[in-house]
Design a protein around this motif. Structure first.
Motif, PDB file in Angstrom:
ATOM      1  N   ASP A  44     -15.573 -45.994   6.355  1.00  0.00           N
ATOM      2  CA  ASP A  44     -15.179 -47.058   5.223  1.00  0.00           C
ATOM      3  C   ASP A  44     -16.372 -47.370   4.391  1.00  0.00           C
ATOM      4  OD1 ASP A  44     -12.400 -46.697   5.432  1.00  0.00           O
ATOM      5  OD2 ASP A  44     -12.684 -48.018   7.138  1.00  0.00           O
ATOM      6  N   ALA A  45     -17.635 -47.338   5.237  1.00  0.00           N
ATOM      7  CA  ALA A  45     -19.001 -48.031   4.864  1.00  0.00           C
ATOM      8  C   ALA A  45     -19.837 -47.348   5.635  1.00  0.00           C
ATOM      9  CB  ALA A  45     -18.997 -49.389   5.027  1.00  0.00           C
ATOM     10  N   VAL A  46     -21.275 -47.206   5.101  1.00  0.00           N
ATOM     11  CA  VAL A  46     -22.529 -46.678   5.870  1.00  0.00           C
ATOM     12  C   VAL A  46     -23.517 -47.612   5.473  1.00  0.00           C
ATOM     13  CG1 VAL A  46     -24.037 -44.792   5.593  1.00  0.00           C
ATOM     14  CG2 VAL A  46     -21.651 -44.423   5.258  1.00  0.00           C
ATOM     15  N   VAL A  47     -24.256 -47.950   6.646  1.00  0.00           N
ATOM     16  CA  VAL A  47     -25.501 -48.829   6.730  1.00  0.00           C
ATOM     17  C   VAL A  47     -26.704 -48.003   6.758  1.00  0.00           C
ATOM     18  CG1 VAL A  47     -26.625 -50.765   7.542  1.00  0.00           C
ATOM     19  CG2 VAL A  47     -24.065 -50.802   7.742  1.00  0.00           C
ATOM     20  N   LEU A  48     -27.301 -47.910   5.923  1.00  0.00           N
ATOM     21  CA  LEU A  48     -28.637 -47.275   5.632  1.00  0.00           C
ATOM     22  C   LEU A  48     -29.886 -48.225   6.353  1.00  0.00           C
ATOM     23  CD1 LEU A  48     -28.267 -45.775   2.277  1.00  0.00           C
ATOM     24  CD2 LEU A  48     -27.490 -44.677   4.283  1.00  0.00           C
ATOM     25  N   PRO A 102     -21.070 -46.723  15.676  1.00  0.00           N
ATOM     26  CA  PRO A 102     -21.895 -45.349  15.745  1.00  0.00           C
ATOM     27  C   PRO A 102     -23.023 -45.337  14.937  1.00  0.00           C
ATOM     28  CG  PRO A 102     -20.127 -44.728  14.586  1.00  0.00           C
ATOM     29  CD  PRO A 102     -19.891 -46.353  14.914  1.00  0.00           C
ATOM     30  N   MET A 103     -24.051 -44.652  15.554  1.00  0.00           N
ATOM     31  CA  MET A 103     -25.353 -44.495  14.764  1.00  0.00           C
ATOM     32  C   MET A 103     -25.686 -42.963  14.687  1.00  0.00           C
ATOM     33  SD  MET A 103     -29.163 -45.885  15.889  1.00  0.00           S
ATOM     34  CE  MET A 103     -29.864 -44.491  16.665  1.00  0.00           C
ATOM     35  N   LEU A 119     -28.362 -53.227  15.880  1.00  0.00           N
ATOM     36  CA  LEU A 119     -27.184 -53.506  15.024  1.00  0.00           C
ATOM     37  C   LEU A 119     -25.908 -52.720  15.629  1.00  0.00           C
ATOM     38  CD1 LEU A 119     -25.779 -54.673  12.442  1.00  0.00           C
ATOM     39  CD2 LEU A 119     -26.711 -52.480  11.426  1.00  0.00           C
ATOM     40  N   CYS A 120     -25.970 -51.598  16.194  1.00  0.00           N
ATOM     41  CA  CYS A 120     -25.159 -50.783  16.662  1.00  0.00           C
ATOM     42  C   CYS A 120     -24.461 -51.455  18.024  1.00  0.00           C
ATOM     43  CB  CYS A 120     -25.633 -49.352  16.874  1.00  0.00           C
ATOM     44  SG  CYS A 120     -25.526 -48.464  15.339  1.00  0.00           S
ATOM     45  N   SER A 121     -25.307 -51.794  18.655  1.00  0.00           N
ATOM     46  CA  SER A 121     -25.042 -52.898  20.038  1.00  0.00           C
ATOM     47  C   SER A 121     -24.355 -53.816  19.626  1.00  0.00           C
ATOM     48  CB  SER A 121     -26.426 -52.969  20.717  1.00  0.00           C
ATOM     49  OG  SER A 121     -26.004 -53.805  21.883  1.00  0.00           O
ATOM     50  N   ILE A 129     -17.476 -47.919  10.295  1.00  0.00           N
ATOM     51  CA  ILE A 129     -18.510 -48.110   9.775  1.00  0.00           C
ATOM     52  C   ILE A 129     -19.774 -47.242  10.624  1.00  0.00           C
ATOM     53  CG2 ILE A 129     -20.626 -50.082   9.030  1.00  0.00           C
ATOM     54  CD1 ILE A 129     -18.166 -51.950   8.982  1.00  0.00           C
ATOM     55  N   LEU A 130     -20.522 -46.780   9.930  1.00  0.00           N
ATOM     56  CA  LEU A 130     -21.531 -45.728  10.433  1.00  0.00           C
ATOM     57  C   LEU A 130     -22.973 -46.299   9.914  1.00  0.00           C
ATOM     58  CD1 LEU A 130     -22.248 -43.083  11.915  1.00  0.00           C
ATOM     59  CD2 LEU A 130     -22.136 -42.164   9.667  1.00  0.00           C
TER      60      LEU A 130
END
Length: 175
Positions: free
Chosen positions: A71-75, A29-30, A22-24, A4-5
């Motif tokens: 697999d997924a991207v969080v915008l 990764p961001m 969120l990444c922490s 997930i990015l």
């Protein structure tokens, strides 16, 4: 494990703060979207409003990893004038065919998150798997952290689950 990015655009740093936490929390990764033309002063803020009102797509730079490799991207994006921020609109519009499952986090003064989610849905041709919103007040005082962690956990769970296939006769869209 799901890949997930988190992709963020942040004008003031508030959305970046959300993305970094969120990444922490999740170990993801961001990547950041940057504008090729800086926004400075009152005219820069006025351009934010114009981009929203006219749904403009300003020129951006994105040097992050390929979204199709995840697999997924969080915008994560701010809301400008109750609409999706122009640079995120540019990103989604140019990469719509290379975006896997999408989740959306909106950061706003008070309203507009549903409009941004609807616009992203139109741009990619499908609804995001999950979405949430935080006010700048919640981010500034830190009260968003627990809900953000729950959202990250939900994204991880939703991405790992198989979609249920329902017969057409049970579908509310069936005629």
């Amino acid at each position: 494990m799901n890949k997930i990015l988190v992709v963020v655009y942040s004008y003031t740093g508030t959305s970046r703060k959300v993305a970094q936490l969120l990444c922490s929390q999740q170990g993801w990764p961001m990547a950041e979207i940057a504008e090729t033309r800086p926004r400075a002063g009152a005219f820069g803020s006025f351009r934010c409003l114009l981009d929203s009102v006219f749904r403009r797509r300003p020129a951006i730079r994105y040097d992050g990893p390929k979204t199709k490799d995840f697999d997924a991207v969080v915008l994560v994006s701010p809301i400008w004038g109750q609409r999706l921020a122009g640079p995120m609109r540019s990103f989604v519009g140019t990469r719509r065919n290379h975006l896997p499952d999408v989740a959306v986090i909106s950061v706003m003064g008070g309203r507009g998150a549903p409009n941004a989610v609807a616009e992203i849905s139109r741009l990619i041709g499908r609804a995001p798997m999950l979405d949430t919103a935080f006010t700048t007040h919640e981010v500034d005082n830190g009260s968003f952290a627990t809900r953000l962690q729950a959202f990250g956990t939900a994204v991880r769970s939703a991405e790992g689950a198989q979609s249920a296939v329902r017969p057409a006769v049970l579908s509310p869209q069936a005629v």
